[in-house]
Design a protein around this motif. Structure first.
Motif, PDB file in Angstrom:
ATOM      1  N   UNK A  70      25.180  77.764  38.801  1.00 26.52           N
ATOM      2  CA  UNK A  70      25.263  76.353  38.405  1.00 26.52           C
ATOM      3  C   UNK A  70      26.690  75.974  38.031  1.00 26.52           C
ATOM      4  N   UNK A  71      27.363  76.872  37.282  1.00 26.51           N
ATOM      5  CA  UNK A  71      28.700  76.570  36.778  1.00 26.51           C
ATOM      6  C   UNK A  71      29.717  76.447  37.903  1.00 26.51           C
ATOM      7  N   UNK A  72      29.622  77.282  38.915  1.00 26.19           N
ATOM      8  CA  UNK A  72      30.624  77.296  39.981  1.00 26.19           C
ATOM      9  C   UNK A  72      30.208  76.510  41.222  1.00 26.19           C
ATOM     10  N   UNK A  73      29.178  75.704  41.095  1.00 27.50           N
ATOM     11  CA  UNK A  73      28.791  74.834  42.205  1.00 27.50           C
ATOM     12  C   UNK A  73      29.756  73.651  42.283  1.00 27.50           C
ATOM     13  N   UNK A  74      30.246  73.371  43.490  1.00 19.84           N
ATOM     14  CA  UNK A  74      31.203  72.281  43.673  1.00 19.84           C
ATOM     15  C   UNK A  74      30.537  70.922  43.427  1.00 19.84           C
ATOM     16  N   UNK A  75      31.007  70.131  42.455  1.00 18.75           N
ATOM     17  CA  UNK A  75      30.437  68.793  42.236  1.00 18.75           C
ATOM     18  C   UNK A  75      30.707  67.880  43.431  1.00 18.75           C
ATOM     19  N   UNK A  76      29.819  66.939  43.660  1.00 14.98           N
ATOM     20  CA  UNK A  76      29.996  66.003  44.775  1.00 14.98           C
ATOM     21  C   UNK A  76      31.178  65.069  44.533  1.00 14.98           C
ATOM     22  N   UNK A 224      39.404  67.843  33.972  1.00 14.72           N
ATOM     23  CA  UNK A 224      40.155  68.453  32.872  1.00 14.72           C
ATOM     24  C   UNK A 224      39.324  69.532  32.180  1.00 14.72           C
ATOM     25  N   UNK A 225      38.027  69.294  32.028  1.00 19.76           N
ATOM     26  CA  UNK A 225      37.152  70.307  31.449  1.00 19.76           C
ATOM     27  C   UNK A 225      37.151  71.552  32.329  1.00 19.76           C
ATOM     28  N   UNK A 226      37.065  71.334  33.642  1.00 15.74           N
ATOM     29  CA  UNK A 226      37.091  72.455  34.582  1.00 15.74           C
ATOM     30  C   UNK A 226      38.422  73.204  34.496  1.00 15.74           C
ATOM     31  N   UNK A 227      39.516  72.464  34.414  1.00 16.55           N
ATOM     32  CA  UNK A 227      40.847  73.069  34.299  1.00 16.55           C
ATOM     33  C   UNK A 227      40.943  73.913  33.030  1.00 16.55           C
ATOM     34  N   UNK A 228      40.428  73.379  31.925  1.00 19.77           N
ATOM     35  CA  UNK A 228      40.498  74.104  30.652  1.00 19.77           C
ATOM     36  C   UNK A 228      39.699  75.408  30.690  1.00 19.77           C
ATOM     37  N   UNK A 229      38.574  75.398  31.409  1.00 16.24           N
ATOM     38  CA  UNK A 229      37.812  76.630  31.577  1.00 16.24           C
ATOM     39  C   UNK A 229      38.621  77.656  32.372  1.00 16.24           C
ATOM     40  N   UNK A 230      39.338  77.151  33.392  1.00 17.21           N
ATOM     41  CA  UNK A 230      40.193  78.035  34.177  1.00 17.21           C
ATOM     42  C   UNK A 230      41.308  78.640  33.344  1.00 17.21           C
ATOM     43  N   UNK A 231      41.913  77.834  32.490  1.00 20.04           N
ATOM     44  CA  UNK A 231      42.975  78.318  31.603  1.00 20.04           C
ATOM     45  C   UNK A 231      42.419  79.380  30.667  1.00 20.04           C
ATOM     46  N   UNK A 245      37.480  78.219  39.026  1.00 19.75           N
ATOM     47  CA  UNK A 245      37.512  76.977  38.241  1.00 19.75           C
ATOM     48  C   UNK A 245      38.648  76.061  38.718  1.00 19.75           C
ATOM     49  N   UNK A 246      39.822  76.633  38.914  1.00 21.82           N
ATOM     50  CA  UNK A 246      40.994  75.834  39.267  1.00 21.82           C
ATOM     51  C   UNK A 246      40.873  75.240  40.662  1.00 21.82           C
ATOM     52  N   UNK A 247      40.263  75.968  41.592  1.00 22.32           N
ATOM     53  CA  UNK A 247      40.066  75.425  42.940  1.00 22.32           C
ATOM     54  C   UNK A 247      39.118  74.229  42.893  1.00 22.32           C
ATOM     55  N   UNK A 248      38.058  74.337  42.098  1.00 26.05           N
ATOM     56  CA  UNK A 248      37.125  73.214  41.958  1.00 26.05           C
ATOM     57  C   UNK A 248      37.837  72.008  41.349  1.00 26.05           C
ATOM     58  N   UNK A 249      38.626  72.241  40.291  1.00 26.15           N
ATOM     59  CA  UNK A 249      39.361  71.138  39.655  1.00 26.15           C
ATOM     60  C   UNK A 249      40.354  70.512  40.626  1.00 26.15           C
ATOM     61  N   UNK A 255      45.941  67.390  39.459  1.00 23.80           N
ATOM     62  CA  UNK A 255      47.286  67.885  39.777  1.00 23.80           C
ATOM     63  C   UNK A 255      47.673  69.139  38.985  1.00 23.80           C
ATOM     64  N   UNK A 256      47.457  69.190  37.658  1.00 24.62           N
ATOM     65  CA  UNK A 256      47.837  70.394  36.904  1.00 24.62           C
ATOM     66  C   UNK A 256      47.158  71.667  37.413  1.00 24.62           C
ATOM     67  N   UNK A 257      45.947  71.526  37.959  1.00 18.91           N
ATOM     68  CA  UNK A 257      45.252  72.705  38.479  1.00 18.91           C
ATOM     69  C   UNK A 257      45.945  73.252  39.719  1.00 18.91           C
ATOM     70  N   UNK A 258      46.450  72.352  40.565  1.00 18.38           N
ATOM     71  CA  UNK A 258      47.213  72.789  41.743  1.00 18.38           C
ATOM     72  C   UNK A 258      48.480  73.516  41.301  1.00 18.38           C
ATOM     73  N   UNK A 259      49.139  72.983  40.287  1.00 14.67           N
ATOM     74  CA  UNK A 259      50.361  73.619  39.786  1.00 14.67           C
ATOM     75  C   UNK A 259      50.070  75.007  39.218  1.00 14.67           C
ATOM     76  N   UNK A 260      48.956  75.135  38.496  1.00 14.10           N
ATOM     77  CA  UNK A 260      48.610  76.437  37.929  1.00 14.10           C
ATOM     78  C   UNK A 260      48.247  77.429  39.029  1.00 14.10           C
ATOM     79  N   UNK A 261      47.540  76.959  40.055  1.00 14.21           N
ATOM     80  CA  UNK A 261      47.215  77.823  41.190  1.00 14.21           C
ATOM     81  C   UNK A 261      48.494  78.281  41.902  1.00 14.21           C
ATOM     82  N   UNK A 262      49.455  77.371  42.015  1.00 13.62           N
ATOM     83  CA  UNK A 262      50.737  77.700  42.645  1.00 13.62           C
ATOM     84  C   UNK A 262      51.454  78.800  41.865  1.00 13.62           C
TER      85      UNK A 262
END
Length: 305
Positions: A70-76, A224-231, A245-249, A255-262
């Motif tokens: 449930x947690x890692x399911x991609x939201x629509x 942002x919630x998803x990003x914070x879980x990734x952090x 988490x970061x890919x979903x965000x 944008x910050x999630x892309x930067x963190x993935x980078x």
């Protein structure tokens, strides 16, 4: 192939019998499913309690698997959803949309701008672009409209009252309103509750409740919630979960999630393939929120900056 089929048949047969005593379900015997793992059924509370020592480890493992599914399911879409007028996805940037106090609808700036131009050219009364009620003439009138919506159990309006209580320093009142809004389905309220539990504004800091509301918000499409879980996962060294988490965000346009993935890719924590997938999904999410009307509204706003 035959072995897999037999396993499925065996599992299905097991679900028709009590996991403790083995009695089969019938007209006079109704089995109840374990609410945590959904993989065992019992004919009575006594059987469930007797079977608990044997079932506990498997139950926790399966419950965790179900939670992750449930947690890692991609939201629509993001928690913002679509503009109710043009039906294009709303940007998660609150500066690019307007909340209407009369109906609690969030309308993109493109539609607000197009409606304002139409009213100006035709010399019409200024009205809500969605419900067509006259726009409030004062903050007091807008507050009255929000309160009316809140009394009708509108979760967005209730969340706005919570925000006002928070700004006044009435944190207890804010928590009560945010909790009610969250129970009625407002995803943003889940995220805001997580920040309040993190900061101890709900009394003492409560990490369990913080994570609970953070996960609820993430499941509902809050970037942002998803990003914070990734952090949080990255800080704990769980880079595989952090990357998910970061890919979903990122695919929600964050944008910050892309930067963190980078950065994590440069450190060897994210594969080239995963980073490429995130980049494409991120760009697609941004493109989906664009329209000529929204671009015109943005250009007009920049003239007044």
């Amino acid at each position: 192939m035959m072995s897999g089929t037999n396993n499925l048949k065996s599992a299905a047969a097991d679900m028709m019998c009590c996991a403790c005593c083995g009695i089969a379900e019938g007209d006079d015997i109704k089995l109840k499913t374990c609410t945590a793992c959904k993989s065992a059924r019992y004919c009575s509370v006594k059987c469930q309690k007797d079977h608990r020592p044997k079932h506990k480890g498997e139950c926790k493992k399966r419950a965790a698997e179900l939670r992750d599914e449930l947690l890692f399911k991609q939201p629509e879409s993001t928690h913002m959803g679509d503009c109710p007028i043009c039906c294009l996805p709303l940007s998660h940037d609150p500066q690019k949309s307007t909340l209407m106090p009369c109906c609690s609808k969030i309308v993109c700036d493109g539609c607000v701008y197009a409606n304002a131009i139409r009213e100006h050219k035709q010399k019409l009364q200024i009205k809500c672009p969605f419900c067509r009620l006259p726009s409030p003439k004062s903050h007091e009138e807008a507050d009255m409209q929000i309160m009316k919506r809140a009394q009708a159990n509108d979760p967005v309006a209730i969340s706005l009252i919570a925000l006002k209580r928070n700004d006044e320093g009435n944190y207890e009142g804010a928590v009560d309103y945010y909790t009610k809004a969250a129970e009625l389905g407002d995803i943003a309220s889940h995220y805001l509750l997580s920040t309040m539990y993190q900061g101890g504004l709900c009394g003492e800091k409560n990490k369990k409740m913080e994570v609970y509301h953070l996960e609820k918000a993430a499941i509902g499409g809050h970037p942002l919630a998803r990003h914070n879980l990734g952090v949080r996962e990255a800080e704990n060294g769980n880079y595989e979960r952090a990357t998910k988490h970061l890919i979903i965000a990122a695919s929600l346009g964050h944008e910050p999630s892309i930067e963190m993935l980078k950065n994590n890719h440069a450190r060897g924590h994210v594969s080239k393939a995963d980073f490429a997938v995130a980049l494409r999904a991120h760009q697609a999410a941004l493109d989906a929120t664009k329209s000529p009307q929204r671009e015109a509204a943005e250009s007009w706003q920049k003239q007044w900056e």
